[in-house]
Scaffold this motif. Structure first.
Motif, PDB file in Angstrom:
ATOM      1  N   MET A   1     -14.219  -9.220  -9.755  1.00 58.42           N
ATOM      2  CA  MET A   1     -13.924  -8.511  -8.534  1.00 58.42           C
ATOM      3  C   MET A   1     -12.422  -8.222  -8.479  1.00 58.42           C
ATOM      4  O   MET A   1     -11.621  -8.999  -8.971  1.00 58.42           O
ATOM      5  N   THR A   2     -12.087  -7.130  -7.855  1.00 54.53           N
ATOM      6  CA  THR A   2     -10.680  -6.760  -7.771  1.00 54.53           C
ATOM      7  C   THR A   2     -10.202  -6.808  -6.317  1.00 54.53           C
ATOM      8  O   THR A   2     -10.979  -6.653  -5.385  1.00 54.53           O
ATOM      9  N   THR A   3      -8.919  -7.023  -6.188  1.00 51.98           N
ATOM     10  CA  THR A   3      -8.296  -7.047  -4.872  1.00 51.98           C
ATOM     11  C   THR A   3      -7.977  -5.621  -4.445  1.00 51.98           C
ATOM     12  O   THR A   3      -7.479  -4.825  -5.240  1.00 51.98           O
ATOM     13  N   SER A   4      -8.262  -5.324  -3.185  1.00 52.75           N
ATOM     14  CA  SER A   4      -7.915  -4.035  -2.590  1.00 52.75           C
ATOM     15  C   SER A   4      -6.932  -4.295  -1.461  1.00 52.75           C
ATOM     16  O   SER A   4      -6.876  -5.398  -0.913  1.00 52.75           O
ATOM     17  N   THR A   5      -6.166  -3.271  -1.107  1.00 45.41           N
ATOM     18  CA  THR A   5      -5.214  -3.394   0.003  1.00 45.41           C
ATOM     19  C   THR A   5      -5.310  -2.176   0.903  1.00 45.41           C
ATOM     20  O   THR A   5      -5.766  -1.103   0.488  1.00 45.41           O
ATOM     21  N   LEU A   6      -4.871  -2.388   2.132  1.00 40.42           N
ATOM     22  CA  LEU A   6      -4.824  -1.332   3.131  1.00 40.42           C
ATOM     23  C   LEU A   6      -3.484  -1.433   3.842  1.00 40.42           C
ATOM     24  O   LEU A   6      -3.092  -2.532   4.253  1.00 40.42           O
ATOM     25  N   THR A   7      -2.787  -0.312   3.981  1.00 39.12           N
ATOM     26  CA  THR A   7      -1.551  -0.293   4.753  1.00 39.12           C
ATOM     27  C   THR A   7      -1.914   0.074   6.187  1.00 39.12           C
ATOM     28  O   THR A   7      -2.492   1.137   6.443  1.00 39.12           O
ATOM     29  N   LEU A   8      -1.577  -0.806   7.116  1.00 36.07           N
ATOM     30  CA  LEU A   8      -1.880  -0.622   8.531  1.00 36.07           C
ATOM     31  C   LEU A   8      -0.843   0.287   9.189  1.00 36.07           C
ATOM     32  O   LEU A   8       0.245   0.494   8.640  1.00 36.07           O
ATOM     33  N   PRO A   9      -1.140   0.834  10.376  1.00 32.81           N
ATOM     34  CA  PRO A   9      -0.176   1.717  11.050  1.00 32.81           C
ATOM     35  C   PRO A   9       1.199   1.094  11.283  1.00 32.81           C
ATOM     36  O   PRO A   9       2.202   1.798  11.291  1.00 32.81           O
ATOM     37  N   ASP A  10       1.267  -0.252  11.431  1.00 32.93           N
ATOM     38  CA  ASP A  10       2.570  -0.897  11.649  1.00 32.93           C
ATOM     39  C   ASP A  10       3.311  -1.192  10.339  1.00 32.93           C
ATOM     40  O   ASP A  10       4.361  -1.807  10.340  1.00 32.93           O
ATOM     41  N   GLY A  11       2.743  -0.739   9.203  1.00 33.14           N
ATOM     42  CA  GLY A  11       3.399  -0.902   7.906  1.00 33.14           C
ATOM     43  C   GLY A  11       2.985  -2.145   7.135  1.00 33.14           C
ATOM     44  O   GLY A  11       3.337  -2.292   5.966  1.00 33.14           O
ATOM     45  N   ARG A  12       2.264  -3.057   7.798  1.00 30.88           N
ATOM     46  CA  ARG A  12       1.809  -4.263   7.097  1.00 30.88           C
ATOM     47  C   ARG A  12       0.698  -3.912   6.118  1.00 30.88           C
ATOM     48  O   ARG A  12       0.004  -2.923   6.267  1.00 30.88           O
ATOM     49  N   THR A  13       0.539  -4.786   5.122  1.00 28.94           N
ATOM     50  CA  THR A  13      -0.530  -4.651   4.147  1.00 28.94           C
ATOM     51  C   THR A  13      -1.541  -5.769   4.358  1.00 28.94           C
ATOM     52  O   THR A  13      -1.164  -6.921   4.574  1.00 28.94           O
ATOM     53  N   LEU A  14      -2.823  -5.424   4.304  1.00 26.59           N
ATOM     54  CA  LEU A  14      -3.899  -6.420   4.290  1.00 26.59           C
ATOM     55  C   LEU A  14      -4.576  -6.345   2.937  1.00 26.59           C
ATOM     56  O   LEU A  14      -4.844  -5.258   2.421  1.00 26.59           O
ATOM     57  N   ALA A  15      -4.864  -7.518   2.363  1.00 29.00           N
ATOM     58  CA  ALA A  15      -5.537  -7.582   1.069  1.00 29.00           C
ATOM     59  C   ALA A  15      -6.910  -8.225   1.240  1.00 29.00           C
ATOM     60  O   ALA A  15      -7.087  -9.096   2.087  1.00 29.00           O
ATOM     61  N   TRP A  16      -7.854  -7.799   0.414  1.00 36.33           N
ATOM     62  CA  TRP A  16      -9.195  -8.384   0.440  1.00 36.33           C
ATOM     63  C   TRP A  16      -9.868  -8.199  -0.909  1.00 36.33           C
ATOM     64  O   TRP A  16      -9.430  -7.409  -1.737  1.00 36.33           O
ATOM     65  N   ILE A  17     -10.933  -8.953  -1.087  1.00 38.19           N
ATOM     66  CA  ILE A  17     -11.825  -8.757  -2.227  1.00 38.19           C
ATOM     67  C   ILE A  17     -13.195  -8.429  -1.663  1.00 38.19           C
ATOM     68  O   ILE A  17     -13.697  -9.120  -0.780  1.00 38.19           O
ATOM     69  N   ASP A  18     -13.795  -7.369  -2.177  1.00 37.61           N
ATOM     70  CA  ASP A  18     -15.152  -6.969  -1.810  1.00 37.61           C
ATOM     71  C   ASP A  18     -16.060  -7.445  -2.937  1.00 37.61           C
ATOM     72  O   ASP A  18     -15.990  -6.953  -4.053  1.00 37.61           O
ATOM     73  N   TYR A  19     -16.884  -8.439  -2.634  1.00 38.85           N
ATOM     74  CA  TYR A  19     -17.775  -9.025  -3.627  1.00 38.85           C
ATOM     75  C   TYR A  19     -19.136  -8.333  -3.666  1.00 38.85           C
ATOM     76  O   TYR A  19     -20.126  -8.936  -4.058  1.00 38.85           O
ATOM     77  N   ALA A  20     -19.202  -7.078  -3.247  1.00 41.80           N
ATOM     78  CA  ALA A  20     -20.476  -6.368  -3.196  1.00 41.80           C
ATOM     79  C   ALA A  20     -21.153  -6.396  -4.551  1.00 41.80           C
ATOM     80  O   ALA A  20     -20.518  -6.185  -5.583  1.00 41.80           O
ATOM     81  N   ASP A  21     -22.434  -6.671  -4.527  1.00 43.19           N
ATOM     82  CA  ASP A  21     -23.257  -6.606  -5.737  1.00 43.19           C
ATOM     83  C   ASP A  21     -23.596  -5.133  -5.942  1.00 43.19           C
ATOM     84  O   ASP A  21     -24.344  -4.560  -5.150  1.00 43.19           O
TER      85      ASP A  21
END
Length: 188
Positions: A1-21
């Motif tokens: 699985m790979t890590t994904s990120t999202l840049t939020l409107p306030d400039g912060r980054t959130l990271a997650w892993i999507d373990y979808a089969d």
């Protein structure tokens, strides 16, 4: 699985892993339930590795998010528990997930409960709490001696400031080690 990120409107980054089969999601994406996992403290999205096989066995999509300041997510100064549900909804919206469940473990439990308070019931289908961290004013009798000592030190005016760096050195570095996720599993 790979890590994904999202840049939020306030400039912060959130990271997650999507373990979808991929097999389950491709065959019937609308009936595969989505479960957001909130890691303990300290911890990171890598804890999701411990649940991935079980999630797949139930054809569930598992997504583990790093909270602000943990793993690869940007620190958020002056945040409160009720800031977290907005971050969760930002990831859900980005991934086009309309409704989902939440599982909070240990230090992730207060964040799961904050989502109950703030996310509409049409989107938040259910929340589970596992080994939930609770206010120490309720007592520590059933807590391990190591955790009692840690909480005592953390509450000490003189020693408390050292706990963060020590925990980061001991456990945080393991939780951030994406090249060796087995280290986190061995620690648990």
């Amino acid at each position: 699985m790979t890590t994904s990120t999202l840049t939020l409107p306030d400039g912060r980054t959130l990271a997650w892993i999507d373990y979808a089969d991929p097999a389950s999601a491709a065959s019937n994406p609308s009936t595969s339930p989505t479960l957001f996992y909130f890691h303990g403290l300290p911890g990171s999205r890598l804890e999701g590795d411990l649940l991935a096989v079980t999630a797949h066995s139930f054809s569930a999509r598992l997504i583990a998010i790093d909270r602000p300041g943990m793993g690869l997510s940007t620190f958020q100064p002056n945040r409160t528990l009720l800031d977290w549900p907005r971050d969760v909804l930002a990831v859900a919206d980005h991934l086009q997930i309309e409704a989902f469940y939440i599982l909070g473990a240990s230090g992730g439990c207060p964040y799961a409960l904050a989502c109950v308070e703030s996310i509409p019931a049409k989107r938040l289908l259910g929340v589970s709490v596992v080994s939930g961290f609770y206010p120490v004013s309720l007592g520590l009798e059933e807590m391990s001696i190591a955790n009692r000592v840690l909480l005592w030190f953390a509450g000490s005016k003189w020693v408390g400031a050292m706990i963060g760096p020590i925990m980061d050195w001991w456990i945080g570095s393991i939780a951030r080690d994406s090249e060796h996720p087995e280290r986190l599993e061995e620690l648990l």
